[in-house]
Design an enzyme around this catalytic site. Structure first.
Site, PDB file in Angstrom:
ATOM      1  N   MET A   7      -9.055   8.044   0.101  1.00 23.86           N
ATOM      2  CA  MET A   7      -9.970   8.341   1.222  1.00 23.86           C
ATOM      3  C   MET A   7     -10.508   9.756   1.096  1.00 23.86           C
ATOM      4  O   MET A   7      -9.743  10.680   0.791  1.00 23.86           O
ATOM      5  CB  MET A   7      -9.221   8.222   2.543  1.00 23.86           C
ATOM      6  CG  MET A   7      -8.530   6.889   2.735  1.00 23.86           C
ATOM      7  SD  MET A   7      -7.634   6.864   4.296  1.00 23.86           S
ATOM      8  CE  MET A   7      -6.839   5.258   4.194  1.00 23.86           C
ATOM      9  N   MET A  13     -12.181   4.412  -0.729  1.00 24.21           N
ATOM     10  CA  MET A  13     -12.921   4.564   0.529  1.00 24.21           C
ATOM     11  C   MET A  13     -13.612   5.914   0.456  1.00 24.21           C
ATOM     12  O   MET A  13     -13.258   6.864   1.185  1.00 24.21           O
ATOM     13  CB  MET A  13     -11.940   4.459   1.713  1.00 24.21           C
ATOM     14  CG  MET A  13     -11.457   3.034   1.943  1.00 24.21           C
ATOM     15  SD  MET A  13      -9.904   2.949   2.861  1.00 24.21           S
ATOM     16  CE  MET A  13      -8.738   3.106   1.525  1.00 24.21           C
ATOM     17  N   ASP A  70      -4.738   3.675  -1.802  1.00 27.64           N
ATOM     18  CA  ASP A  70      -5.849   3.914  -0.877  1.00 27.64           C
ATOM     19  C   ASP A  70      -6.369   5.328  -1.025  1.00 27.64           C
ATOM     20  O   ASP A  70      -5.706   6.290  -0.638  1.00 27.64           O
ATOM     21  CB  ASP A  70      -5.367   3.694   0.560  1.00 27.64           C
ATOM     22  CG  ASP A  70      -5.165   2.223   0.864  1.00 27.64           C
ATOM     23  OD1 ASP A  70      -6.129   1.455   0.705  1.00 27.64           O
ATOM     24  OD2 ASP A  70      -4.036   1.842   1.236  1.00 27.64           O
ATOM     25  N   SER A 121       0.834  -1.206   0.000  1.00 29.05           N
ATOM     26  CA  SER A 121       0.000   0.000   0.000  1.00 29.05           C
ATOM     27  C   SER A 121       0.866   1.254   0.000  1.00 29.05           C
ATOM     28  O   SER A 121       1.641   1.490   0.934  1.00 29.05           O
ATOM     29  CB  SER A 121      -0.905   0.016   1.227  1.00 29.05           C
ATOM     30  OG  SER A 121      -1.470   1.305   1.345  1.00 29.05           O
ATOM     31  N   GLY A 143      -9.275   3.474   6.978  1.00 28.49           N
ATOM     32  CA  GLY A 143      -8.999   4.870   7.300  1.00 28.49           C
ATOM     33  C   GLY A 143      -7.543   5.153   7.610  1.00 28.49           C
ATOM     34  O   GLY A 143      -7.058   6.248   7.349  1.00 28.49           O
ATOM     35  N   PHE A 144      -6.862   4.159   8.142  1.00 28.21           N
ATOM     36  CA  PHE A 144      -5.486   4.399   8.573  1.00 28.21           C
ATOM     37  C   PHE A 144      -4.626   3.156   8.365  1.00 28.21           C
ATOM     38  O   PHE A 144      -5.123   2.030   8.489  1.00 28.21           O
ATOM     39  CB  PHE A 144      -5.441   4.768  10.064  1.00 28.21           C
ATOM     40  CG  PHE A 144      -6.312   5.942  10.399  1.00 28.21           C
ATOM     41  CD1 PHE A 144      -5.831   7.243  10.262  1.00 28.21           C
ATOM     42  CD2 PHE A 144      -7.630   5.751  10.800  1.00 28.21           C
ATOM     43  CE1 PHE A 144      -6.651   8.337  10.542  1.00 28.21           C
ATOM     44  CE2 PHE A 144      -8.455   6.838  11.077  1.00 28.21           C
ATOM     45  CZ  PHE A 144      -7.966   8.133  10.949  1.00 28.21           C
ATOM     46  N   GLY A 145      -3.345   3.385   8.091  1.00 26.02           N
ATOM     47  CA  GLY A 145      -2.387   2.293   8.086  1.00 26.02           C
ATOM     48  C   GLY A 145      -1.944   2.007   9.515  1.00 26.02           C
ATOM     49  O   GLY A 145      -2.258   2.766  10.438  1.00 26.02           O
ATOM     50  N   GLY A 146      -1.261   0.905   9.704  1.00 29.51           N
ATOM     51  CA  GLY A 146      -0.641   0.609  10.993  1.00 29.51           C
ATOM     52  C   GLY A 146      -1.579   0.167  12.098  1.00 29.51           C
ATOM     53  O   GLY A 146      -1.223   0.229  13.274  1.00 29.51           O
ATOM     54  N   HIS A 205      -0.986  -0.941  -4.478  1.00 27.09           N
ATOM     55  CA  HIS A 205      -2.286  -0.691  -3.842  1.00 27.09           C
ATOM     56  C   HIS A 205      -2.404   0.800  -3.514  1.00 27.09           C
ATOM     57  O   HIS A 205      -1.536   1.376  -2.847  1.00 27.09           O
ATOM     58  CB  HIS A 205      -2.398  -1.535  -2.570  1.00 27.09           C
ATOM     59  CG  HIS A 205      -3.736  -1.482  -1.902  1.00 27.09           C
ATOM     60  ND1 HIS A 205      -4.819  -2.227  -2.333  1.00 27.09           N
ATOM     61  CD2 HIS A 205      -4.175  -0.775  -0.824  1.00 27.09           C
ATOM     62  CE1 HIS A 205      -5.863  -1.978  -1.554  1.00 27.09           C
ATOM     63  NE2 HIS A 205      -5.498  -1.100  -0.625  1.00 27.09           N
ATOM     64  N   MET A 245     -11.782  -6.401   4.502  1.00 20.84           N
ATOM     65  CA  MET A 245     -11.045  -5.488   5.390  1.00 20.84           C
ATOM     66  C   MET A 245     -10.745  -6.203   6.706  1.00 20.84           C
ATOM     67  O   MET A 245     -11.656  -6.726   7.355  1.00 20.84           O
ATOM     68  CB  MET A 245     -11.855  -4.223   5.683  1.00 20.84           C
ATOM     69  CG  MET A 245     -11.935  -3.203   4.554  1.00 20.84           C
ATOM     70  SD  MET A 245     -10.361  -2.619   3.878  1.00 20.84           S
ATOM     71  CE  MET A 245      -9.506  -2.013   5.329  1.00 20.84           C
ATOM     72  N   HIS A 296      -8.232   1.270  -4.179  1.00 20.26           N
ATOM     73  CA  HIS A 296      -9.218   0.947  -3.140  1.00 20.26           C
ATOM     74  C   HIS A 296      -9.901   2.246  -2.750  1.00 20.26           C
ATOM     75  O   HIS A 296      -9.313   3.072  -2.055  1.00 20.26           O
ATOM     76  CB  HIS A 296      -8.459   0.297  -1.965  1.00 20.26           C
ATOM     77  CG  HIS A 296      -9.279   0.036  -0.750  1.00 20.26           C
ATOM     78  ND1 HIS A 296      -8.716  -0.248   0.472  1.00 20.26           N
ATOM     79  CD2 HIS A 296     -10.624   0.005  -0.550  1.00 20.26           C
ATOM     80  CE1 HIS A 296      -9.671  -0.438   1.373  1.00 20.26           C
ATOM     81  NE2 HIS A 296     -10.844  -0.287   0.783  1.00 20.26           N
ATOM     82  N   ASP A 317      -6.889  -6.796   3.482  1.00 22.65           N
ATOM     83  CA  ASP A 317      -6.258  -5.485   3.642  1.00 22.65           C
ATOM     84  C   ASP A 317      -6.373  -5.000   5.081  1.00 22.65           C
ATOM     85  O   ASP A 317      -7.476  -4.843   5.612  1.00 22.65           O
ATOM     86  CB  ASP A 317      -6.974  -4.507   2.688  1.00 22.65           C
ATOM     87  CG  ASP A 317      -6.332  -3.128   2.645  1.00 22.65           C
ATOM     88  OD1 ASP A 317      -5.292  -2.923   3.284  1.00 22.65           O
ATOM     89  OD2 ASP A 317      -6.907  -2.254   1.959  1.00 22.65           O
TER      90      ASP A 317
HETATM   91  C1  DX5 Z   1      -6.622   1.064   5.442  1.00 18.45           C
HETATM   92  C2  DX5 Z   1      -6.099   0.851   4.046  1.00 18.45           C
HETATM   93  C3  DX5 Z   1      -4.992  -0.115   3.982  1.00 18.45           C
HETATM   94  C4  DX5 Z   1      -3.770   0.330   4.741  1.00 18.45           C
HETATM   95  C5  DX5 Z   1      -2.998  -0.902   5.104  1.00 18.45           C
HETATM   96  O1  DX5 Z   1      -7.719   1.874   5.394  1.00 18.45           O
HETATM   97  O2  DX5 Z   1      -7.120   0.362   3.209  1.00 18.45           O
HETATM   98  O3  DX5 Z   1      -4.655  -0.431   2.640  1.00 18.45           O
HETATM   99  O4  DX5 Z   1      -2.951   1.189   4.013  1.00 18.45           O
HETATM  100  O5  DX5 Z   1      -1.968  -0.522   5.955  1.00 18.45           O
HETATM  101  P1  DX5 Z   1      -1.346  -1.534   7.020  1.00 18.45           P
HETATM  102  O6  DX5 Z   1      -0.814  -2.685   6.211  1.00 18.45           O
HETATM  103  O7  DX5 Z   1      -0.291  -0.728   7.673  1.00 18.45           O
HETATM  104  O8  DX5 Z   1      -2.457  -1.955   7.926  1.00 18.45           O
HETATM  105 ZN    ZN Z   2      -6.533  -0.460   1.136  1.00 17.41          ZN
END
Ligand code: DX5
Ligand code: ZN
Length: 217
Positions: A36, A67, A34, A7, A141-144, A32, A136, A65, A174
């Protein structure tokens, strides 16, 4: 088929070209992206100018993707930017059948994503219209964020539904994916794993990609 789609949300936005070059030279399969809108999810990521920069640098398929609410307004624009796989959220589409049909009519692969609270069973009448279903494993909404283990069971249910129907829909997972859960996800029937922080936060992103992609072997 075990694919990995890093991503770009976790990439270095100050030097996207360098991270794109790293992915081009890696065993990663897709980029990928994202997107938003700050409405469907409580965060805003990036839009068309950034995607166009990534598209220029990427030598692998683009997996977007969305969102965002009302994605129908932008399908054509994503197509023009060179997006190959376009995924909308089940929860954001009132007329999902039409939306997936339009994505295919534009020549892209159609995807539908389901949030952690959405059961696989809602896809019973739509799975044939989707080239990909994205499960999902965090709230978008957020990574990590931390991986929601229940997603593994949802992948199993989805694999059964897809096999029963005899369709070739891919299963993508994801959120919170890393080398510790990748093998279970592939084993449950996932085809594509998305990983953001586990790739870009690693000392060696190239090794992190391999440790996820080849986890099940
Ligand atoms: C979350 C995103 C993911 C995100 C994954 O809303 O759709 O694609 O970037 O990040 P990690 O792998 O850090 O959870
Ligand atoms: Zn994603």
């Amino acid at each position: 088929m075990n694919l990995i789609a890093p991503s770009m949300l976790s990439a270095n936005f100050g030097n996207l070209e360098a991270d794109a070059a790293m992915l081009n030279s890696s065993n990663a399969d897709w980029f990928h992206l994202d997107v938003m809108d700050g409405v469907f999810v409580p965060n805003i990521s990036f839009g068309f100018p950034v995607i166009s920069t990534i598209a220029r640098c990427a030598k692998k398929p683009l997996d977007a993707h969305l969102m965002i609410v009302d994605p129908d307004r932008y399908l054509e624009q994503f197509c023009k930017l060179g997006v190959n796989w376009l995924t909308v959220h089940y929860e954001a589409c009132t007329h999902l059948h039409r939306t997936l049909g339009q994505i295919r009519a534009l020549g892209m692969k159609s995807g539908v994503a389901i949030n952690p609270h959405t059961p696989v069973s809602v896809l019973a009448d739509i799975v044939e219209m989707a080239d990909l279903v994205l499960v999902m494993s965090v709230n978008p909404g957020f990574g990590g964020q931390r991986f929601i283990v229940r997603a593994i069971e949802k992948v199993r249910q989805l694999r059964q539904l897809i096999d029963e129907r005899g369709c070739s829909t891919l299963i993508e997972v994801d959120g919170g994916v890393d080398a510790s859960n990748a093998a279970s996800l592939y084993e449950a029937g996932a085809n594509v794993l998305v990983a953001g922080s586990a790739v870009f936060g690693a000392a060696s992103p190239l090794q992190a990609i391999d440790s996820i992609k080849y986890a099940a072997r």
